[in-house]
Scaffold this motif. Structure first.
Motif, mmCIF file in Angstrom:
data_model
loop_
_atom_site.group_PDB
_atom_site.id
_atom_site.type_symbol
_atom_site.label_atom_id
_atom_site.label_comp_id
_atom_site.label_asym_id
_atom_site.label_seq_id
_atom_site.Cartn_x
_atom_site.Cartn_y
_atom_site.Cartn_z
ATOM 1 N N PRO A 223 0.798 -1.229 0.000
ATOM 2 C CA PRO A 223 0.000 0.000 0.000
ATOM 3 C C PRO A 223 0.834 1.285 0.000
ATOM 4 N N ALA A 224 1.907 1.339 0.781
ATOM 5 C CA ALA A 224 2.705 2.566 0.844
ATOM 6 C C ALA A 224 3.400 2.842 -0.486
ATOM 7 N N LEU A 225 3.958 1.811 -1.096
ATOM 8 C CA LEU A 225 4.614 1.988 -2.388
ATOM 9 C C LEU A 225 3.580 2.275 -3.474
ATOM 10 N N GLU A 226 2.466 1.576 -3.439
ATOM 11 C CA GLU A 226 1.401 1.784 -4.412
ATOM 12 C C GLU A 226 0.918 3.226 -4.409
ATOM 13 N N ALA A 227 0.859 3.839 -3.247
ATOM 14 C CA ALA A 227 0.356 5.211 -3.133
ATOM 15 C C ALA A 227 1.252 6.224 -3.826
#
Length: 264
Positions: A223-227
């Motif tokens: 999720p953090a990288l995807e954001a």
């Protein structure tokens, strides 16, 4: 070792520079490689990509196939959501002044081309391939001017110092979004042939286990990288191997076979 990270290829605005740096930080965190790492800007290219201690960077496919294979390891290639891209392939936008009278590529015969760098796939190799069938006795342009960057090539065309330039379609899309005044009065004549896009790479010193962690994070972002991806117009990543990048050398060979080994 103190590792070095640089993502210099698409920083046409402070927002994009900060966005790529946020992406790099999130990637290293997910891959658990966020220790003893220095992020650097304004790196000397192409020599930087062969520097000892390089952990993560993004390179152009042409220097990769012509000399960097032993210095870096392919991690994954971004899939950009911009016109001219198809999955992890990209093309160059052939940019002219809207009022230049150039309606087809053949109309650019005897005009001036602005080209960012001799080692650029998008600015040099794809343009050479595009005009090779139209060249006569090894010449097509009246002059080729080396600008130093895609943004400068665009500025030269806009100002009338050059008539045409081949601009990486991701750079072109970013300029249209971030710096609309810089592209005012310009038009896309068409697009070049496609090729694998600019890959993320690890340096030769990076252990194989760290390479695998970086690649795994790119191919399955949390999720953090995807954001961090959407602000950069990145849909995801694909692994493209060395054979896939052979397409870039093939485009060069096709121009050479047509008697057009150099932009002229």
């Amino acid at each position: 070792m103190n590792w070095t990270v640089a993502l210099p290829m698409y920083n046409v605005s402070p927002r994009l520079r900060d966005g790529y740096e946020a992406f790099a930080a999130a990637l290293l965190l997910q891959a658990e490689l966020d220790h003893d790492t220095t992020l650097v800007r304004d790196v000397p290219l192409p020599g930087f990509w062969a520097r000892a201690g390089l952990l993560l960077s993004q390179t152009c496919g042409y220097p990769y196939v012509t000399g960097l294979r032993d210095d870096v390891t392919l991690l994954a290639t971004p899939c950009y959501d911009v016109p001219g891209c198809a999955g992890s392939d990209y093309r160059s936008a052939l940019v002219v002044r809207a009022a230049s009278g150039i309606a087809t590529l053949a109309d650019a015969r005897g005009r001036v081309a602005a080209v960012n760098e001799p080692h650029s796939n998008s600015g040099m190799n794809l343009l050479r391939h595009a005009v090779a069938p139209l060249a006569r006795d090894g010449r097509f342009f009246a002059e080729v001017q080396w600008s130093g960057s895609h943004a400068t090539s665009v500025a030269m065309v806009q100002a009338g110092a050059a008539d045409i330039a081949a601009i990486d379609c991701v750079t072109w899309a970013y300029l249209c979004e971030e710096r609309p005044a810089d592209v005012a009065g310009l038009a896309v004549l068409g697009y070049s042939a496609g090729a694998p896009g600019l890959p993320l790479v690890a340096g030769a010193d990076v252990p194989a286990a760290s390479v695998e962690r970086l690649r795994a994070a790119l191919l399955a972002p949390g999720p953090a990288l995807e954001a961090t991806l959407a602000p950069l117009r990145i849909l995801g990543f694909a692994y493209r191997d060395d054979a896939a990048y052979g397409r870039i050398a093939q485009l060069e060979d096709e121009a050479v076979q047509l008697g057009y080994p150099s932009l002229a």
